[in-house]
Design a protein around this motif. Structure first.
Motif, PDB file in Angstrom:
ATOM      1  N   ALA A   2       0.811  -1.215   0.000  1.00 48.57           N
ATOM      2  CA  ALA A   2       0.000   0.000   0.000  1.00 48.57           C
ATOM      3  C   ALA A   2       0.846   1.267   0.000  1.00 48.57           C
ATOM      4  O   ALA A   2       0.333   2.347  -0.264  1.00 48.57           O
ATOM      5  CB  ALA A   2      -0.927   0.002   1.225  1.00 48.57           C
ATOM      6  N   LEU A   3       2.154   1.117   0.290  1.00 50.45           N
ATOM      7  CA  LEU A   3       2.997   2.298   0.460  1.00 50.45           C
ATOM      8  C   LEU A   3       3.022   3.230  -0.748  1.00 50.45           C
ATOM      9  O   LEU A   3       2.895   4.444  -0.589  1.00 50.45           O
ATOM     10  CB  LEU A   3       4.418   1.861   0.835  1.00 50.45           C
ATOM     11  N   GLN A   6      -1.202   4.670  -1.124  1.00 51.49           N
ATOM     12  CA  GLN A   6      -2.079   5.209  -0.100  1.00 51.49           C
ATOM     13  C   GLN A   6      -1.386   6.303   0.709  1.00 51.49           C
ATOM     14  O   GLN A   6      -0.304   6.081   1.268  1.00 51.49           O
ATOM     15  CB  GLN A   6      -2.548   4.091   0.831  1.00 51.49           C
ATOM     16  N   LYS A   8      -2.056   7.443   3.649  1.00 46.44           N
ATOM     17  CA  LYS A   8      -1.860   7.069   5.053  1.00 46.44           C
ATOM     18  C   LYS A   8      -0.606   6.225   5.228  1.00 46.44           C
ATOM     19  O   LYS A   8       0.158   6.414   6.180  1.00 46.44           O
ATOM     20  CB  LYS A   8      -3.081   6.307   5.567  1.00 46.44           C
ATOM     21  N   ALA A   9      -0.375   5.286   4.313  1.00 48.20           N
ATOM     22  CA  ALA A   9       0.818   4.441   4.387  1.00 48.20           C
ATOM     23  C   ALA A   9       2.079   5.269   4.168  1.00 48.20           C
ATOM     24  O   ALA A   9       3.100   5.057   4.833  1.00 48.20           O
ATOM     25  CB  ALA A   9       0.731   3.320   3.366  1.00 48.20           C
ATOM     26  N   GLN A  10       2.007   6.225   3.244  1.00 47.92           N
ATOM     27  CA  GLN A  10       3.159   7.093   2.995  1.00 47.92           C
ATOM     28  C   GLN A  10       3.464   7.956   4.215  1.00 47.92           C
ATOM     29  O   GLN A  10       4.627   8.151   4.587  1.00 47.92           O
ATOM     30  CB  GLN A  10       2.875   7.972   1.778  1.00 47.92           C
ATOM     31  N   ARG A  11       2.407   8.486   4.849  1.00 50.63           N
ATOM     32  CA  ARG A  11       2.603   9.318   6.036  1.00 50.63           C
ATOM     33  C   ARG A  11       3.184   8.502   7.183  1.00 50.63           C
ATOM     34  O   ARG A  11       4.064   8.975   7.915  1.00 50.63           O
ATOM     35  CB  ARG A  11       1.281   9.959   6.455  1.00 50.63           C
ATOM     36  N   LEU A  12       2.724   7.267   7.349  1.00 50.92           N
ATOM     37  CA  LEU A  12       3.264   6.410   8.404  1.00 50.92           C
ATOM     38  C   LEU A  12       4.738   6.112   8.158  1.00 50.92           C
ATOM     39  O   LEU A  12       5.553   6.161   9.094  1.00 50.92           O
ATOM     40  CB  LEU A  12       2.463   5.107   8.478  1.00 50.92           C
ATOM     41  N   ALA A  13       5.094   5.821   6.907  1.00 50.51           N
ATOM     42  CA  ALA A  13       6.495   5.549   6.579  1.00 50.51           C
ATOM     43  C   ALA A  13       7.364   6.769   6.874  1.00 50.51           C
ATOM     44  O   ALA A  13       8.470   6.645   7.427  1.00 50.51           O
ATOM     45  CB  ALA A  13       6.620   5.144   5.114  1.00 50.51           C
ATOM     46  N   ASP A  72      -2.420   6.340  12.306  1.00 47.88           N
ATOM     47  CA  ASP A  72      -2.484   7.012  11.009  1.00 47.88           C
ATOM     48  C   ASP A  72      -2.735   8.512  11.143  1.00 47.88           C
ATOM     49  O   ASP A  72      -2.551   9.257  10.175  1.00 47.88           O
ATOM     50  CB  ASP A  72      -3.587   6.394  10.146  1.00 47.88           C
ATOM     51  N   ASP A 116       1.127   1.012  18.862  1.00 49.08           N
ATOM     52  CA  ASP A 116       1.310   0.669  17.452  1.00 49.08           C
ATOM     53  C   ASP A 116       2.548   1.349  16.871  1.00 49.08           C
ATOM     54  O   ASP A 116       3.351   0.714  16.175  1.00 49.08           O
ATOM     55  CB  ASP A 116       0.073   1.070  16.646  1.00 49.08           C
ATOM     56  N   PHE A 120       6.050  -0.242  15.189  1.00 44.79           N
ATOM     57  CA  PHE A 120       6.585   0.078  13.864  1.00 44.79           C
ATOM     58  C   PHE A 120       7.976   0.699  13.964  1.00 44.79           C
ATOM     59  O   PHE A 120       8.854   0.421  13.144  1.00 44.79           O
ATOM     60  CB  PHE A 120       5.642   1.031  13.130  1.00 44.79           C
TER      61      PHE A 120
END
Length: 203
Positions: A2-3, A6, A8-13, A72, A116, A120
């Motif tokens: 999803a990176l 998406q 949200k995935a980019q922001r989490l990374a 997220d 969480d 990560f």
């Protein structure tokens, strides 16, 4: 998967990278000093006690202080704050996961979001620390050591995954108060026995 697609995935990374950097920078700057001067019983015991009281303080925070309910929803500034809290784990007697989870809670994250993100954030932190240790000891390693390291890596991953899965489930329904009192009691015992000469913890 999803990176790339998406947000949200980019922001989490991005947040994981931001949270990871303070430990890298401060570790390279002060790692040798910490190992040379802080790995003594009184420092470890004092850290246990201070950390216990910080946990009790975090558990008494009012419900209205929670700003971030889900990982997220974290901002880069939230990630930086948790990353700075993780740096406290360089002091002996401080748990990395404890520092990030309790630090995240004090900075306005919900218990679940802090847990969480701590999970990560552990991935690059532990991989980086392991890789750096192997690099420093590279002269002592040989090709014959590869099978041993491979087996150790697999078993470490499985055991860590099981422990983290249990931890996440436990934290979702329990607080850290018993653990805080354990830290305080253990720290007091170490200090008392060390000062009285009953136990030579340095030995």
């Amino acid at each position: 998967v999803a990176l790339p697609r998406q947000p949200k995935a980019q922001r989490l990374a991005l947040n994981i990278v931001i949270g990871f950097l303070p430990a890298v920078i401060l570790g390279l700057l002060f790692g040798k000093f910490i190992k040379a001067h802080l790995f003594i019983p009184t420092v470890v015991a004092s850290t246990f006690i201070i950390g216990g009281f910080i946990i009790l303080w975090a558990e008494k925070r009012p419900p209205g202080s929670i700003r971030v309910l889900h990982v997220d929803d974290m901002t880069p500034m939230d990630a930086l704050k948790v990353g700075l809290a993780q740096c406290l784990a360089m002091v002996p007697g401080t748990s990395r996961s404890g520092a990030t989870i309790i630090g995240g809670m004090l900075f306005g994250l919900s218990r679940q979001a802090a847990t969480d993100f701590s999970f990560f954030l552990a991935i690059p932190t532990l991989i980086g620390a392991g890789a750096y240790s192997l690099y420093k000891e590279r002269a002592l390693l040989s090709v014959a050591d590869i099978p041993m390291f491979a087996v150790g890596l697999v078993f470490s991953f499985v055991s860590a995954w099981l422990c983290v899965r249990w931890l996440l489930r436990y934290i979702s329904t329990h607080d850290f108060v018993p653990f805080a009192w354990y830290r305080i009691a253990f720290g007091i015992v170490v200090l008392a026995t060390a000062w009285s000469g009953l136990v030579n913890w340095a030995g």
